[in-house]
Design a protein around this motif. Structure first.
Motif, PDB file in Angstrom:
ATOM      1  N   LEU A  45      97.333  56.258  97.452  1.00  7.50           N
ATOM      2  CA  LEU A  45      97.968  56.833  96.262  1.00  7.50           C
ATOM      3  C   LEU A  45      97.222  58.067  95.777  1.00  7.50           C
ATOM      4  CD1 LEU A  45      98.874  53.677  94.137  1.00  7.50           C
ATOM      5  CD2 LEU A  45     100.403  55.066  95.532  1.00  7.50           C
ATOM      6  N   LEU A  46      95.899  58.054  95.915  1.00  9.29           N
ATOM      7  CA  LEU A  46      95.091  59.175  95.441  1.00  9.29           C
ATOM      8  C   LEU A  46      95.386  60.465  96.191  1.00  9.29           C
ATOM      9  CD1 LEU A  46      92.679  60.351  93.808  1.00  9.29           C
ATOM     10  CD2 LEU A  46      91.191  59.469  95.614  1.00  9.29           C
ATOM     11  N   VAL A  47      95.468  60.391  97.513  1.00  9.46           N
ATOM     12  CA  VAL A  47      95.622  61.609  98.318  1.00  9.46           C
ATOM     13  C   VAL A  47      97.071  61.907  98.662  1.00  9.46           C
ATOM     14  CG1 VAL A  47      93.325  61.328  99.277  1.00  9.46           C
ATOM     15  CG2 VAL A  47      95.265  60.362 100.485  1.00  9.46           C
ATOM     16  N   LEU A  48      97.993  60.993  98.360  1.00 15.27           N
ATOM     17  CA  LEU A  48      99.390  61.201  98.727  1.00 15.27           C
ATOM     18  C   LEU A  48      99.984  62.461  98.098  1.00 15.27           C
ATOM     19  CD1 LEU A  48     101.655  59.959 100.399  1.00 15.27           C
ATOM     20  CD2 LEU A  48     102.337  58.623  98.402  1.00 15.27           C
TER      21      LEU A  48
ATOM     22  N   GLY B 162      85.222  60.442 100.535  1.00 15.11           N
ATOM     23  CA  GLY B 162      84.128  60.728  99.616  1.00 15.11           C
ATOM     24  C   GLY B 162      84.338  60.254  98.194  1.00 15.11           C
ATOM     25  N   GLU B 163      85.470  59.628  97.884  1.00 16.13           N
ATOM     26  CA  GLU B 163      85.740  59.199  96.511  1.00 16.13           C
ATOM     27  C   GLU B 163      85.034  57.877  96.200  1.00 16.13           C
ATOM     28  OE1 GLU B 163      87.054  60.261  93.838  1.00 16.13           O
ATOM     29  OE2 GLU B 163      87.911  62.157  94.500  1.00 16.13           O
ATOM     30  N   THR B 164      84.586  57.772  94.956  1.00 16.33           N
ATOM     31  CA  THR B 164      83.880  56.579  94.504  1.00 16.33           C
ATOM     32  C   THR B 164      84.550  55.916  93.306  1.00 16.33           C
ATOM     33  OG1 THR B 164      81.810  57.603  95.212  1.00 16.33           O
ATOM     34  CG2 THR B 164      81.635  55.689  93.793  1.00 16.33           C
ATOM     35  N   ALA B 165      85.056  56.735  92.359  1.00 15.66           N
ATOM     36  CA  ALA B 165      85.558  56.205  91.082  1.00 15.66           C
ATOM     37  C   ALA B 165      86.660  55.157  91.246  1.00 15.66           C
ATOM     38  CB  ALA B 165      86.036  57.367  90.198  1.00 15.66           C
ATOM     39  N   PRO B 166      87.688  55.375  92.089  1.00 15.85           N
ATOM     40  CA  PRO B 166      88.730  54.337  92.217  1.00 15.85           C
ATOM     41  C   PRO B 166      88.185  53.007  92.723  1.00 15.85           C
ATOM     42  CG  PRO B 166      89.485  56.410  93.146  1.00 15.85           C
ATOM     43  CD  PRO B 166      88.030  56.562  92.895  1.00 15.85           C
ATOM     44  N   LEU B 167      87.222  53.057  93.650  1.00 17.69           N
ATOM     45  CA  LEU B 167      86.666  51.817  94.188  1.00 17.69           C
ATOM     46  C   LEU B 167      85.777  51.114  93.167  1.00 17.69           C
ATOM     47  CD1 LEU B 167      85.788  52.988  97.812  1.00 17.69           C
ATOM     48  CD2 LEU B 167      87.849  51.845  96.992  1.00 17.69           C
ATOM     49  N   VAL B 168      85.088  51.889  92.338  1.00 16.27           N
ATOM     50  CA  VAL B 168      84.279  51.278  91.285  1.00 16.27           C
ATOM     51  C   VAL B 168      85.176  50.549  90.291  1.00 16.27           C
ATOM     52  CG1 VAL B 168      82.737  51.775  89.342  1.00 16.27           C
ATOM     53  CG2 VAL B 168      82.406  52.937  91.527  1.00 16.27           C
ATOM     54  N   VAL B 169      86.324  51.161  89.956  1.00 14.17           N
ATOM     55  CA  VAL B 169      87.262  50.519  89.040  1.00 14.17           C
ATOM     56  C   VAL B 169      87.828  49.244  89.654  1.00 14.17           C
ATOM     57  CG1 VAL B 169      89.449  50.802  87.809  1.00 14.17           C
ATOM     58  CG2 VAL B 169      87.824  52.691  87.907  1.00 14.17           C
TER      59      VAL B 169
ATOM     60  N   PHE C  37      93.908  56.674  89.230  1.00  8.88           N
ATOM     61  CA  PHE C  37      94.465  55.962  90.389  1.00  8.88           C
ATOM     62  C   PHE C  37      93.742  54.634  90.604  1.00  8.88           C
ATOM     63  CE2 PHE C  37      95.669  60.354  91.192  1.00  8.88           C
ATOM     64  CZ  PHE C  37      96.985  60.223  91.595  1.00  8.88           C
ATOM     65  N   GLY C  38      92.452  54.594  90.268  1.00  8.23           N
ATOM     66  CA  GLY C  38      91.738  53.334  90.357  1.00  8.23           C
ATOM     67  C   GLY C  38      92.283  52.299  89.386  1.00  8.23           C
TER      68      GLY C  38
ATOM     69  N   ALA D  61      98.678  65.643  91.674  1.00 10.18           N
ATOM     70  CA  ALA D  61      97.605  66.170  92.518  1.00 10.18           C
ATOM     71  C   ALA D  61      96.361  66.541  91.719  1.00 10.18           C
ATOM     72  CB  ALA D  61      98.106  67.385  93.301  1.00 10.18           C
ATOM     73  N   SER D  62      96.512  66.744  90.413  1.00  9.07           N
ATOM     74  CA  SER D  62      95.375  67.119  89.561  1.00  9.07           C
ATOM     75  C   SER D  62      94.922  65.998  88.632  1.00  9.07           C
ATOM     76  CB  SER D  62      95.739  68.349  88.729  1.00  9.07           C
ATOM     77  OG  SER D  62      96.875  68.094  87.912  1.00  9.07           O
TER      78      SER D  62
END
Length: 310
Positions: free
Chosen positions: A171-174, A232-239, A144-145, A137-138
């Motif tokens: 996977l990020l919010v699970l 609101g997440e961006t980093a996983p999609l950028v990866v 995750f990306g 969770a932290s």
């Protein structure tokens, strides 16, 4: 005889507990009160400072978005010309991605929490799983990306499709959903379970008819807040290599797509070359803030509407 009675009385007096009298130190009390008041003012100033910064940022964003946020901007397609650009494709891509994230996260997250709290036996394995869930969770979202890039994009050959992005965000919010659902299940009073068993109900009937309805408000609140983070997440999609400029609107989960945070990110980067992109990014931020505000309001309503006190 009198000597024996006197000896017994002396022994009882000696055996009685010693009462200690504590004297208050006025100087120490004043010092503690003064310290408490100082910390109270300090924390109050920090809260006010944070709110002032937030208000300043919001005013600056709304000022930049003025004149750009209109119906044509919301329903228009992406374009290399700022005055013709719209975010309809980004909105549709975000909606499609959430159509994957919501069922996957809710089913897996709630099922995992129910198993760990209601069925799993206490032991090293359960302790190990709980520790790893708390650690996940932290974990930074970019990790995750990288996992989504290795498993979904390359191993399964999904590339930069909506399905790959939705599974990565799941996977990020699970872990967040599982932990919040566990806490909601732990908060259910034990006597409700005991009353159900006393009436002859089995394990699953007790869990489905008694435990889950009571824990549902907290579970849904944590779930909606987790989904708000995914939007609101961006980093996983950028990866994952999600592109920023897609002229066509996605029609299925296997199509390439872009999202509102991705569009904000790339328009902010392009501000150096084209200043008008700052206005487009600000207008998109306002739309995203409205969506997040709406979802958080739903979470608060669900919590207040269905919360039961025992």
């Amino acid at each position: 005889m009198e000597i024996n009675k006197t000896a017994k009385l002396d022994a009882q007096k000696n055996a009685s507990p010693v009462k200690r009298v504590f004297k208050a130190n006025p100087a120490q009390i004043k010092r503690r009160v003064r310290l408490s008041e100082t910390l109270k003012r300090l924390f109050g100033m920090l809260v006010v400072s944070a709110l002032l910064v937030l208000v300043f940022l919001l005013l600056d964003i709304f000022k930049d978005a003025r004149g750009w946020l209109d119906w044509d901007f919301i329903t228009g397609n992406l374009s290399i010309f700022p005055e013709k650009a719209g975010i309809y494709g980004a909105i549709i891509g975000t909606v499609y991605m959430m159509m994957i994230v919501v069922p996957v996260t809710f089913v897996l997250g709630v099922s995992t929490a129910i198993y760990l709290e209601e069925y799993a036996k206490p032991g090293k394995l359960k302790h190990f799983i709980n520790i790893n869930l708390s650690n996940l969770a932290s974990v930074p979202s970019v990790i995750f990306g990288l996992l989504g890039l290795a498993v979904f994009s390359r191993l399964l050959g999904l590339g930069g499709s909506i399905l790959a992005g939705g599974l990565t965000m799941s996977l990020l919010v699970l872990p967040i959903v599982v932990v919040s659902a566990q806490e909601s299940l732990k908060a259910v009073p034990g006597y409700l379970r005991e009353a159900s068993y006393a009436l002859g109900a089995d394990k699953w009937t007790t869990v489905s008819k008694v435990v889950i309805p009571v824990a549902l408000p907290g579970m849904l609140t944590g779930f909606i807040l987790g989904i708000s983070r995914a939007i609101g997440e961006t980093a996983p999609l950028v990866v994952l290599g999600i592109p920023t400029l897609i002229m066509k609107v996605p029609g299925s989960v296997m199509d390439d797509f872009t999202t509102l945070p991705i569009q904000i990110y790339y328009w902010t980067l392009d501000t150096v070359l084209t200043p008008e992109y700052a206005n487009l990014a600000a207008a998109t931020i306002v739309v995203l803030l409205l969506v997040l505000f709406f979802m958080n309001s739903i979470a608060i309503y669900i919590r207040n509407r269905f919360e039961k006190k025992f």
